[in-house]
Design a protein around this motif. Structure first.
Motif, PDB file in Angstrom:
ATOM      1  N   VAL A 176      -3.043  -2.810 -84.110  1.00  0.00           N
ATOM      2  CA  VAL A 176      -4.118  -1.992 -83.559  1.00  0.00           C
ATOM      3  C   VAL A 176      -3.592  -0.881 -82.650  1.00  0.00           C
ATOM      4  N   ASP A 177      -2.739  -1.229 -81.701  1.00  0.00           N
ATOM      5  CA  ASP A 177      -2.296  -0.234 -80.719  1.00  0.00           C
ATOM      6  C   ASP A 177      -1.541   0.921 -81.364  1.00  0.00           C
ATOM      7  N   ASP A 178      -0.680   0.613 -82.328  1.00  0.00           N
ATOM      8  CA  ASP A 178       0.086   1.675 -82.978  1.00  0.00           C
ATOM      9  C   ASP A 178      -0.825   2.626 -83.742  1.00  0.00           C
ATOM     10  N   VAL A 179      -1.794   2.071 -84.455  1.00  0.00           N
ATOM     11  CA  VAL A 179      -2.717   2.914 -85.227  1.00  0.00           C
ATOM     12  C   VAL A 179      -3.562   3.776 -84.285  1.00  0.00           C
TER      13      VAL A 179
ATOM     14  N   LEU B  31     -13.287   8.485 -85.243  1.00  0.00           N
ATOM     15  CA  LEU B  31     -13.299   7.249 -86.020  1.00  0.00           C
ATOM     16  C   LEU B  31     -12.899   7.487 -87.469  1.00  0.00           C
ATOM     17  N   THR B  32     -13.169   8.673 -87.992  1.00  0.00           N
ATOM     18  CA  THR B  32     -12.728   9.002 -89.347  1.00  0.00           C
ATOM     19  C   THR B  32     -11.212   8.961 -89.422  1.00  0.00           C
TER      20      THR B  32
ATOM     21  N   LEU C 125     -13.321  -0.430 -84.035  1.00  0.00           N
ATOM     22  CA  LEU C 125     -13.146  -0.151 -85.461  1.00  0.00           C
ATOM     23  C   LEU C 125     -11.773  -0.611 -85.944  1.00  0.00           C
ATOM     24  N   ALA C 126     -10.730  -0.332 -85.172  1.00  0.00           N
ATOM     25  CA  ALA C 126      -9.374  -0.709 -85.576  1.00  0.00           C
ATOM     26  C   ALA C 126      -9.244  -2.224 -85.710  1.00  0.00           C
ATOM     27  N   ARG C 127      -9.864  -2.966 -84.822  1.00  0.00           N
ATOM     28  CA  ARG C 127      -9.783  -4.426 -84.885  1.00  0.00           C
ATOM     29  C   ARG C 127     -10.503  -4.980 -86.104  1.00  0.00           C
ATOM     30  N   ARG C 128     -11.511  -4.275 -86.582  1.00  0.00           N
ATOM     31  CA  ARG C 128     -12.215  -4.728 -87.792  1.00  0.00           C
ATOM     32  C   ARG C 128     -11.366  -4.516 -89.043  1.00  0.00           C
ATOM     33  N   LEU C 129     -10.457  -3.543 -88.994  1.00  0.00           N
ATOM     34  CA  LEU C 129      -9.700  -3.170 -90.184  1.00  0.00           C
ATOM     35  C   LEU C 129      -8.272  -3.702 -90.202  1.00  0.00           C
ATOM     36  N   LEU C 130      -7.744  -4.083 -89.039  1.00  0.00           N
ATOM     37  CA  LEU C 130      -6.316  -4.375 -88.940  1.00  0.00           C
ATOM     38  C   LEU C 130      -6.049  -5.714 -88.261  1.00  0.00           C
ATOM     39  N   ARG C 131      -4.792  -6.151 -88.418  1.00  0.00           N
ATOM     40  CA  ARG C 131      -4.315  -7.268 -87.611  1.00  0.00           C
ATOM     41  C   ARG C 131      -4.171  -6.788 -86.168  1.00  0.00           C
ATOM     42  N   GLU C 132      -4.325  -7.714 -85.244  1.00  0.00           N
ATOM     43  CA  GLU C 132      -4.259  -7.345 -83.827  1.00  0.00           C
ATOM     44  C   GLU C 132      -2.939  -6.659 -83.485  1.00  0.00           C
TER      45      GLU C 132
ATOM     46  N   VAL D  20     -11.878   5.411 -76.354  1.00  0.00           N
ATOM     47  CA  VAL D  20     -10.952   4.405 -76.857  1.00  0.00           C
ATOM     48  C   VAL D  20     -11.648   3.083 -77.182  1.00  0.00           C
ATOM     49  N   ALA D  21     -12.729   2.775 -76.480  1.00  0.00           N
ATOM     50  CA  ALA D  21     -13.436   1.522 -76.771  1.00  0.00           C
ATOM     51  C   ALA D  21     -14.021   1.547 -78.181  1.00  0.00           C
ATOM     52  N   TYR D  22     -14.597   2.690 -78.585  1.00  0.00           N
ATOM     53  CA  TYR D  22     -15.141   2.812 -79.940  1.00  0.00           C
ATOM     54  C   TYR D  22     -14.022   2.664 -80.973  1.00  0.00           C
ATOM     55  N   ALA D  23     -12.918   3.363 -80.723  1.00  0.00           N
ATOM     56  CA  ALA D  23     -11.806   3.336 -81.671  1.00  0.00           C
ATOM     57  C   ALA D  23     -11.207   1.938 -81.775  1.00  0.00           C
ATOM     58  N   HIS D  24     -11.125   1.231 -80.666  1.00  0.00           N
ATOM     59  CA  HIS D  24     -10.527  -0.095 -80.653  1.00  0.00           C
ATOM     60  C   HIS D  24     -11.360  -1.081 -81.468  1.00  0.00           C
TER      61      HIS D  24
END
Length: 208
Positions: free
Chosen positions: A67-70, A97-98, A57-64, A51-55
């Motif tokens: 993030v959790d929903d995605v 991550l893909t 990446l999600a923070r780089r692409l999305l508004r905070e 989850v740390a890796y996914a988090h």
């Protein structure tokens, strides 16, 4: 004149980082294989380890706020597609991550489309509205409904995203076990196990 060396150079041994990465990938692939057979606890181990890796990446692409929903949607996609993972085609982290990237891009496109419609003064068509109404709640929707700092909030925060998800569908959407299984794509037995474990955790935490 310098003497000629006759010893053969030793082959370079794998670095410690490489060895750690290989072991991590082996462990993640094993958990996914177990999850493909319906082992929810193995998938929780996979979630905790990645989850740390996914988090990041999600923070780089999305508004905070998104993030959790995605992340929840991405992990449920991984759960449903665990049997499709092929370690020979790449690592489990890359595979995850893909899916996070794909979900994030889809959400950004949806948001841009809605912003364009709002700026033009238009309204969403019936299909778009139906899709919005039918969207499943994210795993942290229960947290938003509970008052921050309350005992219920703390208890809900202690549950896994999967447990919060099925709990939200069963109690806030009032879906049956079968309907919850259909909505999430999880096996019926897994839904029942997640709900039972979530209820037991909540009772224990609330009575502590």
């Amino acid at each position: 004149m310098q003497p000629v060396r006759t010893d053969t150079p030793r082959a370079a041994s794998p670095s410690t980082d490489d060895a750690v990465r290989v072991e991590r990938d082996r462990r993640l692939a094993g958990w996914l294989a177990q999850a493909a057979g319906g082992d929810a606890r193995a998938f929780e181990h996979f979630y905790d380890a990645t989850v740390a890796y996914a988090h990041v990446l999600a923070r780089r692409l999305l508004r905070e706020a998104d993030v959790d929903d995605v992340l929840a949607e991405s992990y449920f996609q991984c759960w449903r597609e665990a049997a499709r993972f092929d370690a020979s085609r790449g690592s489990a982290v890359t595979w995850l991550l893909t899916r996070v990237r794909s979900r994030a891009i889809d959400l950004r496109r949806q948001q841009q489309h809605e912003a364009t419609e709002a700026a033009a003064g238009g309204e969403s068509d019936e299909g778009t509205l139906a899709g919005l109404v039918a969207q499943l709640p994210g795993p942290d929707e229960l947290l938003a409904l509970a008052q921050a700092g309350s005992r219920l909030y703390s208890a809900l925060a202690a549950l896994s995203p999967q447990e919060r998800w099925v709990l939200g569908l069963a109690y806030f959407r009032e879906l049956s076990h079968a309907a919850t299984a259909q909505a999430t794509g999880l096996p019926l037995g897994t839904v029942k196990s997640l709900l039972l474990r979530a209820q037991q955790k909540l009772r224990g935490l609330m009575s502590a």
